[in-house]
Each structure stands twice: as structure tokens, then as C-alpha cells.
Design an enzyme around this catalytic site. Structure first.
Site, PDB file in Angstrom:
ATOM      1  CG  HIS A 113     -11.232 -17.257  -9.879  1.00  0.00           C
ATOM      2  ND1 HIS A 113     -11.158 -16.583 -11.083  1.00  0.00           N
ATOM      3  CD2 HIS A 113     -12.508 -17.683  -9.763  1.00  0.00           C
ATOM      4  CE1 HIS A 113     -12.351 -16.603 -11.660  1.00  0.00           C
ATOM      5  NE2 HIS A 113     -13.197 -17.270 -10.888  1.00  0.00           N
ATOM      6  CG  HIS A 135     -13.848 -25.095 -13.332  1.00  0.00           C
ATOM      7  ND1 HIS A 135     -15.081 -25.058 -12.708  1.00  0.00           N
ATOM      8  CD2 HIS A 135     -13.812 -24.013 -14.154  1.00  0.00           C
ATOM      9  CE1 HIS A 135     -15.762 -24.017 -13.135  1.00  0.00           C
ATOM     10  NE2 HIS A 135     -15.018 -23.356 -14.010  1.00  0.00           N
TER      11      HIS A 135
END
Length: 177
Positions: free
Chosen positions: A37, A120
Site C-alpha cells: 500500500h 512509497h
């Protein structure tokens, strides 16, 4: 108490490509596909009432759908790597969504997140990973390019620890328009 964060899930096909680069790195504990995620805002430990208030505040966020691309790889931890990650290309809509999640958290009384938003996907947590191995991973996958993919919603996730990797559960889903 609930350990919560707001995030955007990574499509399975992108996750499978990320799994393909999950190679042997000393001390790296690779995350399963279902844990991939982009964290918009880490909320931390909150009680039930705060979680309900947070859900309400997040449900009021209006933001656009966006196309996101993963581009490059790296690590956190300057002298001792703590995580390996795939970077998300800069996107103004993504940054605005993260800022709105941060404001929602502040409205329910959560403290300011002192870390700058750096989108990220965490691929592995590291313990005892030699710096040169993290650098070699980042160099090898520095030209990584996956996507674009559409982000048409974000989630409020809970994080549950136990034997093995943490398990993330989507507690609420919020559409992007």
C-alpha cells in the site's frame, strides 16, 4: 485500541511485479502482496471513539482519482537499513490527499506527523541488513517503472500483529471522484 493508517492499496498485478523483485537480501523480511500500500497518514494507536471520529472526518474528504506510477527503489535508514521500498512518482493530487488525511487526523486530536510525506510502497523491513546490500538493491531496481494504475479510493486500515507479518484490514473505504 486500534493501530490505524490511511492508505491506497496497490493493484494485485503491480503487487505481483513487486514480488518478482523481492530477492534475497540479508536480514530483509519481505512483505506479502496483500500488505502493499501507499501510506497517506499513519494514525497510530487510537481508541474506538477516536477511530469513529476519524472515519467520519476521512469520509468528508473530496479528492480526485489519480493515475500513479511506481518508479525506482531505495531504503530507509542512513547507517543501518530499516526498510526497502519502491518509490511512487511525485503527484500533486496524491500529496493533496495525504495533506487532507493529515488535517483530518489533527481535527480528531491526533498529533502532528513530523515526517515529510514521501510516497512509497514498503517491500521489506530490515534487521541487520548490510548497507552495501541495501545499496545494491536500490541500484539494481533504481530504474524500476510499474504502472500507471488508477487510484479510485483510499482506505482506513487497521494493523494487527501476531505470528508472521502484520495483517492489514480495511476498516473503511472512501471513494475518490
Amino acid at each position: 485500541m486500534y493501530r490505524l493508517f490511511a492508505g491506497i492499496e496497490i493493484p494485485r498485478e503491480i503487487g505481483e511485479e513487486l514480488q518478482a523483485i523481492s530477492k534475497k537480501v540479508t536480514g530483509a523480511s519481505w512483505r506479502p502482496i496483500e500488505n502493499y500500500h501507499i501510506t497517506l497518514r499513519f494514525m497510530g494507536e487510537v481508541d474506538r471513539n477516536t477511530a469513529e471520529d476519524l472515519d467520519h472526518e476521512l469520509s468528508l474528504i473530496e479528492a480526485k482519482q489519480m493515475q500513479l506510477t511506481l518508479s525506482g527503489a531505495g531504503w530507509f535508514g542512513s547507517s543501518e537499513p530499516t526498510a526497502l521500498w519502491a518509490s511512487v512518482e511525485a503527484d500533486e493530487d496524491l500529496t493533496r490527499l495525504a495533506e487532507r488525511c493529515d488535517r483530518a487526523a489533527k481535527r480528531v486530536g491526533l498529533s502532528l506527523d513530523k515526517r515529510k510525506f514521501r510516497p512509497h510502497v514498503t517491500l521489506a523491513y530490515c534487521k541487520g541488513t548490510p548497507l552495501q546490500e541495501a545499496a545494491a538493491f536500490a541500484e539494481k531496481y533504481g530504474f524500476l517503472k510499474l504502472g500507471p494504475f488508477w487510484a479510485d479510493r483510499f482506505h482506513l486500515y487497521s494493523s494487527w500483529s501476531g505470528k508472521g507479518p502484520s495483517r492489514y484490514v480495511s476498516e473503511a473505504e472512501y471513494p475518490l471522484t
